[in-house]
Motif scaffolding. Structure first.
Motif, PDB file in Angstrom:
ATOM      1  N   ILE A  18      18.347  -7.299  14.371  1.00 62.71           N
ATOM      2  CA  ILE A  18      17.717  -6.347  13.908  1.00 62.71           C
ATOM      3  C   ILE A  18      16.375  -5.891  14.746  1.00 62.71           C
ATOM      4  CG2 ILE A  18      15.976  -5.230  11.943  1.00 62.71           C
ATOM      5  CD1 ILE A  18      18.073  -7.516  10.093  1.00 62.71           C
ATOM      6  N   SER A  19      16.214  -4.893  15.482  1.00 62.51           N
ATOM      7  CA  SER A  19      15.312  -4.702  15.844  1.00 62.51           C
ATOM      8  C   SER A  19      13.579  -4.779  15.287  1.00 62.51           C
ATOM      9  CB  SER A  19      14.641  -2.754  16.317  1.00 62.51           C
ATOM     10  OG  SER A  19      13.858  -2.590  16.517  1.00 62.51           O
ATOM     11  N   SER A  20      12.627  -5.087  16.308  1.00 58.90           N
ATOM     12  CA  SER A  20      11.494  -5.783  16.082  1.00 58.90           C
ATOM     13  C   SER A  20      10.225  -4.868  15.418  1.00 58.90           C
ATOM     14  CB  SER A  20      10.229  -7.002  16.377  1.00 58.90           C
ATOM     15  OG  SER A  20      10.705  -6.757  17.885  1.00 58.90           O
ATOM     16  N   THR A  21      10.785  -3.901  15.187  1.00 55.28           N
ATOM     17  CA  THR A  21       9.716  -2.697  15.675  1.00 55.28           C
ATOM     18  C   THR A  21       9.140  -2.941  13.929  1.00 55.28           C
ATOM     19  OG1 THR A  21      10.920  -1.291  16.885  1.00 55.28           O
ATOM     20  CG2 THR A  21       9.679  -0.186  15.634  1.00 55.28           C
ATOM     21  N   ARG A  22       8.131  -2.473  14.253  1.00 51.68           N
ATOM     22  CA  ARG A  22       7.497  -2.741  12.609  1.00 51.68           C
ATOM     23  C   ARG A  22       7.500  -0.992  11.833  1.00 51.68           C
ATOM     24  NH1 ARG A  22       5.161  -7.246  10.515  1.00 51.68           N
ATOM     25  NH2 ARG A  22       3.321  -5.170   9.663  1.00 51.68           N
ATOM     26  N   TRP A  23       7.340  -1.493  10.366  1.00 51.97           N
ATOM     27  CA  TRP A  23       7.385   0.116   9.616  1.00 51.97           C
ATOM     28  C   TRP A  23       5.805   0.000   9.741  1.00 51.97           C
ATOM     29  CZ3 TRP A  23      10.801   2.814   7.204  1.00 51.97           C
ATOM     30  CH2 TRP A  23      12.448   2.843   7.469  1.00 51.97           C
ATOM     31  N   SER A  24       5.306   1.000   9.392  1.00 53.30           N
ATOM     32  CA  SER A  24       3.495   0.943   9.180  1.00 53.30           C
ATOM     33  C   SER A  24       3.373   1.070   7.810  1.00 53.30           C
ATOM     34  CB  SER A  24       2.934   2.360  10.239  1.00 53.30           C
ATOM     35  OG  SER A  24       4.016   3.735   9.453  1.00 53.30           O
ATOM     36  N   SER A  25       2.061   0.135   7.560  1.00 57.21           N
ATOM     37  CA  SER A  25       1.526   0.601   6.139  1.00 57.21           C
ATOM     38  C   SER A  25       2.050   0.635   4.576  1.00 57.21           C
ATOM     39  CB  SER A  25       0.629   2.233   6.021  1.00 57.21           C
ATOM     40  OG  SER A  25       0.095   2.798   6.828  1.00 57.21           O
ATOM     41  N   LEU A  26       2.771  -1.040   4.747  1.00 56.92           N
ATOM     42  CA  LEU A  26       3.663  -1.380   4.065  1.00 56.92           C
ATOM     43  C   LEU A  26       3.143  -2.280   3.567  1.00 56.92           C
ATOM     44  CD1 LEU A  26       7.652  -0.859   5.198  1.00 56.92           C
ATOM     45  CD2 LEU A  26       5.799   1.047   4.290  1.00 56.92           C
ATOM     46  N   GLY A  27       3.275  -2.502   2.056  1.00 56.16           N
ATOM     47  CA  GLY A  27       3.082  -3.865   1.391  1.00 56.16           C
ATOM     48  C   GLY A  27       3.697  -4.905   2.007  1.00 56.16           C
ATOM     49  N   SER A  28       3.648  -6.010   1.490  1.00 58.36           N
ATOM     50  CA  SER A  28       3.399  -7.143   1.636  1.00 58.36           C
ATOM     51  C   SER A  28       4.798  -8.055   0.266  1.00 58.36           C
ATOM     52  CB  SER A  28       3.293  -8.166   1.814  1.00 58.36           C
ATOM     53  OG  SER A  28       3.481  -9.657   2.401  1.00 58.36           O
ATOM     54  N   MET A  29       6.033  -8.174   0.515  1.00 53.27           N
ATOM     55  CA  MET A  29       6.844  -8.966  -0.753  1.00 53.27           C
ATOM     56  C   MET A  29       7.109  -9.936  -0.995  1.00 53.27           C
ATOM     57  SD  MET A  29       9.362  -4.939  -0.646  1.00 53.27           S
ATOM     58  CE  MET A  29      10.148  -6.049  -2.144  1.00 53.27           C
ATOM     59  N   LYS A  30       7.058 -10.744  -2.070  1.00 56.85           N
ATOM     60  CA  LYS A  30       8.161 -11.632  -2.218  1.00 56.85           C
ATOM     61  C   LYS A  30       9.425 -11.058  -2.387  1.00 56.85           C
ATOM     62  CE  LYS A  30       5.554 -14.958  -4.863  1.00 56.85           C
ATOM     63  NZ  LYS A  30       5.123 -15.166  -5.587  1.00 56.85           N
ATOM     64  N   ILE A  31      10.686 -12.299  -1.450  1.00 56.25           N
ATOM     65  CA  ILE A  31      12.149 -11.798  -1.643  1.00 56.25           C
ATOM     66  C   ILE A  31      12.822 -12.592  -1.652  1.00 56.25           C
ATOM     67  CG2 ILE A  31      13.803 -10.055  -0.303  1.00 56.25           C
ATOM     68  CD1 ILE A  31      11.564  -8.961   1.230  1.00 56.25           C
ATOM     69  N   ILE A 317      13.960  -1.256   1.431  1.00 57.60           N
ATOM     70  CA  ILE A 317      12.610  -2.286   1.821  1.00 57.60           C
ATOM     71  C   ILE A 317      11.429  -1.183   1.884  1.00 57.60           C
ATOM     72  CG2 ILE A 317      12.063  -4.044   3.334  1.00 57.60           C
ATOM     73  CD1 ILE A 317      14.320  -5.289   1.653  1.00 57.60           C
ATOM     74  N   ALA A 318      11.610  -0.245   2.857  1.00 57.42           N
ATOM     75  CA  ALA A 318      10.805   0.507   2.852  1.00 57.42           C
ATOM     76  C   ALA A 318       9.829   1.556   1.777  1.00 57.42           C
ATOM     77  CB  ALA A 318      10.839   2.206   3.686  1.00 57.42           C
ATOM     78  N   GLY A 319      11.060   1.710   0.681  1.00 51.89           N
ATOM     79  CA  GLY A 319      11.070   1.924  -0.126  1.00 51.89           C
ATOM     80  C   GLY A 319       9.792   1.265  -1.550  1.00 51.89           C
ATOM     81  N   LEU A 320      11.165  -0.280  -1.103  1.00 55.11           N
ATOM     82  CA  LEU A 320      10.049  -1.415  -2.907  1.00 55.11           C
ATOM     83  C   LEU A 320       8.513  -1.157  -1.718  1.00 55.11           C
ATOM     84  CD1 LEU A 320      13.263  -3.437  -2.313  1.00 55.11           C
ATOM     85  CD2 LEU A 320      12.499  -2.563  -4.724  1.00 55.11           C
ATOM     86  N   ALA A 321       8.809  -1.952  -0.334  1.00 55.52           N
ATOM     87  CA  ALA A 321       7.441  -2.123   0.182  1.00 55.52           C
ATOM     88  C   ALA A 321       6.073  -1.131   0.267  1.00 55.52           C
ATOM     89  CB  ALA A 321       7.941  -2.541   1.667  1.00 55.52           C
ATOM     90  N   GLY A 322       7.060  -0.061   0.236  1.00 58.48           N
ATOM     91  CA  GLY A 322       5.846   1.520   0.269  1.00 58.48           C
ATOM     92  C   GLY A 322       5.131   1.039  -0.998  1.00 58.48           C
ATOM     93  N   ARG A 323       6.122   1.046  -2.554  1.00 58.74           N
ATOM     94  CA  ARG A 323       5.103   0.875  -3.506  1.00 58.74           C
ATOM     95  C   ARG A 323       4.125  -0.493  -3.945  1.00 58.74           C
ATOM     96  NH1 ARG A 323      10.620  -0.723  -7.347  1.00 58.74           N
ATOM     97  NH2 ARG A 323      10.302  -3.077  -7.541  1.00 58.74           N
ATOM     98  N   GLU A 324       4.696  -1.800  -3.379  1.00 58.62           N
ATOM     99  CA  GLU A 324       3.844  -2.608  -3.613  1.00 58.62           C
ATOM    100  C   GLU A 324       2.016  -2.436  -2.513  1.00 58.62           C
ATOM    101  OE1 GLU A 324       3.766  -5.553  -4.751  1.00 58.62           O
ATOM    102  OE2 GLU A 324       6.182  -4.679  -5.781  1.00 58.62           O
ATOM    103  N   ALA A 325       2.550  -1.703  -1.763  1.00 62.92           N
ATOM    104  CA  ALA A 325       1.379  -1.002  -0.840  1.00 62.92           C
ATOM    105  C   ALA A 325       0.135  -0.397  -1.699  1.00 62.92           C
ATOM    106  CB  ALA A 325       1.807  -0.325   0.662  1.00 62.92           C
ATOM    107  N   ARG A 326       0.804   0.363  -2.494  1.00 66.72           N
ATOM    108  CA  ARG A 326      -0.026   1.698  -3.290  1.00 66.72           C
ATOM    109  C   ARG A 326      -0.762   0.692  -4.614  1.00 66.72           C
ATOM    110  NH1 ARG A 326       4.399   4.658  -3.126  1.00 66.72           N
ATOM    111  NH2 ARG A 326       6.078   3.695  -5.008  1.00 66.72           N
ATOM    112  N   PRO A 327      -2.474   0.986  -4.557  1.00 61.47           N
ATOM    113  CA  PRO A 327      -2.347   0.050  -6.202  1.00 61.47           C
ATOM    114  C   PRO A 327      -1.844   1.230  -7.128  1.00 61.47           C
ATOM    115  CG  PRO A 327      -3.875   1.922  -5.191  1.00 61.47           C
ATOM    116  CD  PRO A 327      -2.125   2.292  -4.493  1.00 61.47           C
ATOM    117  N   GLN A 328      -1.955  -0.039  -8.156  1.00 58.93           N
ATOM    118  CA  GLN A 328      -1.484   0.664  -9.777  1.00 58.93           C
ATOM    119  C   GLN A 328      -1.805   0.147 -10.508  1.00 58.93           C
ATOM    120  OE1 GLN A 328       2.205  -0.199  -9.869  1.00 58.93           O
ATOM    121  NE2 GLN A 328       1.590  -0.159  -7.735  1.00 58.93           N
TER     122      GLN A 328
END
Length: 330
Positions: A18-31, A317-328
């Protein structure tokens, strides 16, 4: 579609990783990474090698590079006594019981279960694991079934006799109650809590059952044109159930994306289209597990199947991490 999915992010590089290119502005998850490498025909051959192929391609490395915390991989493994039990379907029930335990443990530790499955009947164990909690009553669970096939046959309706054509019928209590209970899924989930996405190849009696039980189907056309019906289906499920499991079979993709897949079907979504759709679907807070099935590295001579899978996983993963980055709220 491009607005939903960052197509500049690489999936699998020329090296097969997998490429190491990062997604921007994503939250950190415990997987929690969990694998079920069993098939009715044995261990570590064909799709049984699919989970290991995803790991060898660098899936965990990529997740770590995105700053996610990873537990595992935890591998389902039968005991020597279980491995000698008579009957392939019986052993699949036992393997699903182990899978249910691992999914339940991940949930209790507040890790998101990411399941790498040899075959679609692993869904029985995942749903059983989501049922395991400390509440008096088991949670109501929704199932998003992303597959070219409905897998809604029973032993009475199937033309092929394949167990892999029955998982949705099993988990909704239409057949093979012993296998379902052996895995720990009891009660069965309701057919009204199932949404099929991209299903387009069904057997005649299977299609009759889908219509009789009013299973909601989101067609490929919706995935290609903004995902309005997918959003509506996810909203409906979210209003009705406690937890949602998203299951993805690689053959959901168009045959051009998985040409070596023996059950591939035309008129499916492209990998980037489905990745965009999963980025949308996985962002719903009640999504509690994600699984991917049916990768066969022995047939994937050019790496196309694996590359397609990686792209779709990255969208989820982008969808999951995106929700982690948003305030609840609350």
């Amino acid at each position: 579609i491009a607005r939903c999915f960052d197509q500049t992010t690489g999936a699998v590089a020329a090296t097969g990783r997998i490429s190491s290119t990062r997604w921007s502005s994503l939250g950190s998850m415990k997987i929690s990474m969990i694998t079920l490498p069993y098939h009715v025909d044995g261990w570590d051959a064909g799709t049984e090698a699919g989970p290991a192929a995803l790991l060898d391609a660098g899936l965990m490395d990529w997740l770590l590079e995105q700053d996610h915390e990873i537990a595992g991989p935890h591998h389902v493994q039968l005991t020597p006594e279980e491995d000698q039990v008579y009957g392939a379907w019986n052993r699949i029930g036992l393997a699903n019981a182990h899978l249910a335990r691992l999914v339940g443990e991940a949930r209790r530790a507040r890790y998101f279960p990411l399941i790498l499955e040899s075959n679609c009947y692993a869904a029985v164990g995942v749903l059983a694991g989501l049922q395991k909690n400390d509440a008096t009553a088991p949670p109501r669970i929704g199932l998003v079934w992303i597959d070219a096939h409905g897998d809604f046959n029973t032993p009475e309706t199937t033309p092929s006799g394949m167990l892999s054509g029955m998982p949705v019928a099993i988990v909704t209590g239409l057949c093979l109650h012993g296998l379902r209970r052996q895995a720990g899924l009891d009660p069965a989930i309701s057919p009204r809590d199932v949404v099929m996405v991209g299903v387009r190849a069904t057997d005649p009696l299977e299609q009759e059952s889908i219509e009789r039980y009013a299973i909601e189907v989101v067609p490929t056309a919706d995935i290609r044109s903004g995902c309005d019906r997918l959003r509506a289906a996810m909203s409906r499920l979210s209003d009705s159930v406690d937890l949602i499991y998203i299951h993805f079979d690689i053959d959901a993709l168009d045959a051009s994306e998985v040409a070596s897949m023996w059950l591939s079907e035309p008129d499916g979504p492209l990998r980037t289209e489905l990745a965009a759709a999963l980025q949308i679907a996985a962002a719903y807070p009640k999504v509690a597990a994600f699984g991917i099935a049916d990768i066969n590295p022995a047939e994937d001579v050019e790496g196309q199947m694996l590359e397609s899978a990686m792209t779709v996983i990255q969208g989820a993963i982008a969808g999951l991490a995106g929700r982690e980055a948003r305030p609840q709220s609350g």
